[in-house]
Enzyme design. Sequence first.
Site, mmCIF file in Angstrom:
data_model
loop_
_atom_site.group_PDB
_atom_site.id
_atom_site.type_symbol
_atom_site.label_atom_id
_atom_site.label_comp_id
_atom_site.label_asym_id
_atom_site.label_seq_id
_atom_site.Cartn_x
_atom_site.Cartn_y
_atom_site.Cartn_z
ATOM 1 N N HIS A 430 0.821 -1.157 0.040
ATOM 2 C CA HIS A 430 0.077 -0.081 -0.193
ATOM 3 C C HIS A 430 0.956 1.381 -0.088
ATOM 4 O O HIS A 430 0.654 1.983 -0.706
ATOM 5 C CB HIS A 430 -0.896 0.056 1.353
ATOM 6 C CG HIS A 430 -1.715 1.324 1.466
ATOM 7 N ND1 HIS A 430 -3.024 1.232 1.089
ATOM 8 C CD2 HIS A 430 -1.297 2.488 1.931
ATOM 9 C CE1 HIS A 430 -3.425 2.447 1.086
ATOM 10 N NE2 HIS A 430 -2.267 3.296 1.913
ATOM 11 N N GLU A 431 1.875 1.282 0.789
ATOM 12 C CA GLU A 431 2.525 2.413 1.087
ATOM 13 C C GLU A 431 3.392 2.626 -0.267
ATOM 14 O O GLU A 431 3.635 3.807 -0.837
ATOM 15 C CB GLU A 431 3.763 2.422 2.314
ATOM 16 C CG GLU A 431 2.798 2.327 3.571
ATOM 17 C CD GLU A 431 2.044 3.692 3.498
ATOM 18 O OE1 GLU A 431 2.392 4.750 3.094
ATOM 19 O OE2 GLU A 431 1.097 3.572 4.215
ATOM 20 N N HIS A 434 1.818 4.315 -3.116
ATOM 21 C CA HIS A 434 1.793 5.736 -3.163
ATOM 22 C C HIS A 434 2.700 6.361 -4.094
ATOM 23 O O HIS A 434 2.748 7.499 -4.982
ATOM 24 C CB HIS A 434 1.835 6.308 -1.607
ATOM 25 C CG HIS A 434 0.556 6.225 -1.040
ATOM 26 N ND1 HIS A 434 -0.561 6.906 -1.364
ATOM 27 C CD2 HIS A 434 0.223 5.834 0.397
ATOM 28 C CE1 HIS A 434 -1.527 6.584 -0.379
ATOM 29 N NE2 HIS A 434 -1.024 5.800 0.547
#
EC number: 3.4.24.-
Length: 637
Positions: A430-431, A434
């Site tokens: 998820h990170e 980004h």
Amino acid sequence: MRSFLLASLASVATLKSAQAHPAHSTRGLSKRGIDLDSYRLKQPVSYTNANDVGSDASISSLTRRATAEETASELVKKVVPGATFRVADNYVGSNGVAHVYFKQTANGLDVDNGDFNVNVGRDGTVFSFGNSFYTGDIPTAPSKSKRDTIEPAAAFKSAVSVLDLPVSAGSATSEPKEAENTFAIKQSEGTVSEPEARLVYVQTNGKLALTWRVETDVLSNWLLTYVDAIDGSQVHAVVDYSADASYQVYPWGINDPTEGERTIVVDPFDKQASEFGWHSDGSKTYDTTRGNNGVAQNNWANKSASEYLNLPRPVSTDLKFHYPYSLNETDFQKYSNASVTQLFYTSNVYHDLLHKLGFNEQAGNFEINNNGAGGAGNDFVFLNAQDGSDFNNANFATPPDGQAARMRMYMWNGTTPFRDCSFDASVIIHEYTHGLSNRLTGGPANSNCLNVLESGGMGEGWSDFYAIATHLKAGDTRETDYPMAPWVSGKPNGIRNYLYSTDINVNPQTYIYVDPQTRVHPIGNIWAGMLYEVLWNLIDKHGKNDAGTPDFDSNGLPTDGKYLAMKIVMEGMALQPCNPNFVSARDAIVDADKILTGGDNKCEIWKGFAKRGLGKDAKYDRVARTESYDLPEGVCA
């Protein structure tokens, strides 16, 4: 290439699902009572998709020029007559489509949120384009003989005061830098790197405001604050390079400790994506968790960025990173080396996978040495395990191409013992995503293109989507529901409002559910839910490859539905305009399929969006969106 053994906390082959910060996240400035969402940019953005370009004779007949950049420039002149602009960035994607990015200028200064991206097809003609150029009256140029604006140091002090930044600014002074109208801020304390102020315009309330763009990195937030340059009392907008999140991990395919055991993985790097391996940057080889794609370390002491390279990390002269880890250990620093190793491993696997899918050096990926493959280089990811600056979260800061990114993984204290989110692959994915969405949207040189509320929410959605897609198991079907971050949070249903599900009774969210939202994570939950529908439509058509890497056909396309969906969504990010909304991002995904497959999957894609109210007649309005459940005529014929 020297081989090495890596003890991953399982067989990291299928990262799990969630990552993003939970709904109850306490973001850096939020804890100080500052609502950064209220300062988001609000300029209008349009996207002209491939069908609209084809039906507009004045555009489709545009004479091809010698280069894609020249063709794109002619289009900008035609669409926005009289506008002044500069080429900000350009590259040719792995599919042959050229992406050219323009920045609007006025009186010789950048309009910081005036962006125009043109996608030029392999045949040299305009394929699609996005536009947020300002079209109103240009203000009178500021005087060169006398300063009509406040001093840059005063703007810095105003930004610190208005945003209540943890910075000492009382003695701040400014010194001119080599770039015109750009100043270094001296004599301040509390920032990770030296602040900077640059004179730019910004679109706000239908006008151009002359502002000092004040850049301050205070670790939890890496900010661009647009301070009115005339009176200094108003902050027109704030952009934050950082994006928060929080979740779980183990070996690729094992999302977290509930799914399997730790195992030893030997030489897992991809030779094309990481040609130097994971422990070399092409000029130097390291015997620790450092290499061309990232450097991982423990930062429980909460050291500043200037000290990152001196932080503790595991060392192994024979590159055997084997360290104990126990779920019952209450002193998490005792397994610090295992945590750092896991974070280093999972991040590198994902780097290599994204590279294979098209997020390469030219597109702005994260590497120190791009080895002549294009892009800016010098920008691997600092990977901080057990970061001591917060709990119950994770964070990724994405500056423009050429500047190192930063991922910080925190401890979670909702269970006993605490849980370490470096052992939750979904959080890492998820990170890291980004970084993917910020580098592709608006071009690698512009990290300001997911900062409107809706586009910022979509950034969270893309991060959830890739975490979920990589987590799918062999036995999963479209009836399989997924939570975000259940292990690390200790919550079986995870941290999102709704599970990811194709069952409307389990997840009822449709396009109009966005209307009342004022925070990015609920919006991301809605957007990722739509992408989950598209994902399963493509899997049902093309099947699902459960291996850790895709197989490709002769055209370089994944042969299965899962990886094809990831590829199409990624290509959509590169096509869409700066600060897209649901409608323009949907159109860009449809266009991406047209580029990649000739539109072979348009029916499946449109059905996925239309099921959730984003059909052909859906319309964007900031407070009253219009749903549509209809398909364009003929797409499923």
